[in-house]
Scaffold this active site. Structure first.
Site, short mmCIF file in Angstrom:
data_model
loop_
_atom_site.label_atom_id
_atom_site.label_comp_id
_atom_site.label_asym_id
_atom_site.label_seq_id
_atom_site.Cartn_x
_atom_site.Cartn_y
_atom_site.Cartn_z
N GLU A 92 20.17 -82.14 -68.56
CA GLU A 92 19.43 -81.95 -67.33
C GLU A 92 19.57 -80.70 -66.86
OE1 GLU A 92 21.24 -86.01 -65.15
OE2 GLU A 92 22.53 -84.50 -65.42
N CYS A 105 18.59 -74.17 -62.69
CA CYS A 105 19.77 -74.22 -63.46
C CYS A 105 19.53 -74.87 -64.77
CB CYS A 105 20.74 -74.88 -62.71
SG CYS A 105 22.34 -75.38 -63.44
N CYS A 112 29.18 -81.07 -73.61
CA CYS A 112 30.08 -79.91 -73.59
C CYS A 112 31.39 -80.16 -74.23
CB CYS A 112 30.31 -79.34 -72.45
SG CYS A 112 31.11 -77.73 -72.32
N CYS A 116 36.78 -79.98 -69.67
CA CYS A 116 37.19 -79.43 -68.30
C CYS A 116 37.60 -80.74 -67.60
CB CYS A 116 36.37 -78.47 -67.61
SG CYS A 116 36.03 -76.94 -68.13
N CYS A 119 35.05 -82.10 -64.78
CA CYS A 119 33.78 -81.91 -65.02
C CYS A 119 32.88 -83.08 -65.62
CB CYS A 119 33.22 -80.82 -65.88
SG CYS A 119 31.60 -80.45 -66.47
N CYS A 329 27.45 -78.71 -58.95
CA CYS A 329 28.04 -78.03 -60.25
C CYS A 329 29.34 -78.98 -60.42
CB CYS A 329 29.10 -76.82 -59.43
SG CYS A 329 29.56 -75.75 -60.74
S1 SF4 Z 1 32.71 -76.98 -66.46
FE1 SF4 Z 1 31.94 -78.65 -67.82
S2 SF4 Z 1 29.89 -77.83 -68.76
FE2 SF4 Z 1 31.31 -76.01 -67.83
S3 SF4 Z 1 32.77 -75.49 -69.78
FE3 SF4 Z 1 33.80 -76.86 -68.44
S4 SF4 Z 1 33.39 -78.95 -69.40
FE4 SF4 Z 1 31.84 -77.43 -70.02
#
Ligand code: SF4
Length: 336
Positions: A92, A105, A112, A116, A119, A329
């Site tokens: 995206e 962006c 990923c 995190c 996220c 975000c």
């Molecule tokens: S915030 Fe999300 S996209 Fe960014 S490094 Fe952490 S898991 Fe990956």
């Protein structure tokens, strides 16, 4: 499989032409045809002499540009686009309007691996890293939607510094004077803190700007929210950033996502100020957006900002955009 010509920087293209027995200077016309004029057929590159085209055809492929499969528009004008590449991998990208400026962006990976906990992209896991051409495709999709772009941020899906070679190539392709000629100084690369790449950037000629996601100044708290803390501890990340600023005489942006009642207490702002207070920086505070939609109440946001300012740290509150379409975000999840 033949290599995709769209993944080559201009110096790489010049070297490839030399290897095919052609003059490297033809790289200018080839690069322009591919990246500025959006040529789709290697055998019919506009402005490129026939002999060069014939030499390229057996050696390279030219992947078609991926267009937006779906576009969502937020109440605040933010636009989120979903691109799907030839193997089905999604990514995206977002166009963010702010006053009279437009930012794009971009994603660096499909998913990923950093995990995190806050996220939506992290929850997907990593499908794969994106090729330079796939990052450029997102730029083109954003440009088509916006008409013009003033800045680029690599803050979409993925950790750009875990796909550094391809992200670097995308930066070089997008900033090339024979292509889109987008200024590197208007590009910001955001990382959770991959120290070896921060060090490489420190010593490099790239003009891009650096943003670092702090998440939490306390190591234990950070490790719970961002497992990469165990690989790259925040104190060592900040030491690498300090050196980056010293050598490059640059300012860095620190992003700090505020989790109500978790990392927004007075002791957290004091710890953060002690951690980064000697670094030329600005802090962007980002009230947390849960993956499911817009965030809730943040009674401590203003106080947290004022505490940092009182400690001498330039601090801004980021106006969150696109939360109603999960474009803010930490919300990008490719429609999941
Ligand atoms: S915030 Fe999300 S996209 Fe960014 S490094 Fe952490 S898991 Fe990956």
């Amino acid at each position: 499989m033949k290599p995709d010509l769209r993944n080559l920087t201009r110096p790489e293209l010049a070297a490839a032409l030399a290897a095919l027995g052609e003059k490297p200077s033809h790289s200018e016309a080839v690069f322009k045809a591919v990246h500025k004029r959006g040529a789709a057929d290697l055998a019919a590159l506009p402005g490129v002499v026939e002999r060069v085209r014939k030499a390229l055809v057996p050696a390279f492929s030219l992947s078609p540009r991926a267009a937006a499969e779906r576009t969502q528009v937020s109440r605040d004008g933010t636009k989120k686009m979903l691109l799907r590449f030839s193997d089905g991998a999604p990514a995206e990208c977002v166009v963010l309007p702010a006053k009279d400026r437009l930012a794009a962006c971009l994603s660096s990976q499909s998913g990923c691996s950093c995990g995190c906990t806050f996220c939506a992209t992290g929850a997907l896991g990593l499908r794969r890293s994106l090729a330079p051409s796939e990052i450029v495709d997102q730029f083109e999709a954003c440009l088509k939607e916006a008409g013009t772009l003033n800045s680029l941020v690599f803050m979409g899906m993925g950790e750009p510094f875990l796909n550094w070679e391809n992200v670097k190539k995308a930066v070089l392709i997008l900033s090339d004077s024979r292509g889109r000629h987008f200024p590197q100084a208007k590009m910001t690369l955001s990382t959770i803190g991959v120290i070896p790449v921060i060090e490489e950037l420190t010593a490099s000629d790239l003009k891009v700007r650096l943003a670092v996601s702090v998440v939490a100044a306390d190591e234990e708290q950070r490790a719970r929210l961002a497992p990469m803390e165990k690989v790259y501890p925040i104190k060592k990340v900040v030491a690498a950033v300090r050196e980056y600023c010293r050598v490059r005489k640059a300012l860095v942006m620190f992003e700090y996502i505020l989790f109500c009642g978790v990392n927004d207490r007075p002791e957290d702002s004091a710890l953060l100020a002690r951690l980064i207070g000697d670094i030329p920086c600005r802090v962007n505070l980002i009230p947390y957006n849960p993956p499911g939609g817009p965030g809730g109440e943040f009674p401590r946001v203003k106080a947290f900002q004022l505490e940092l300012i009182a400690a001498g740290v330039r601090t801004y509150l980021r106006q969150e955009r696109g939360a109603d379409i999960a474009a803010a975000c930490g919300q990008l999840a490719a429609g999941k």
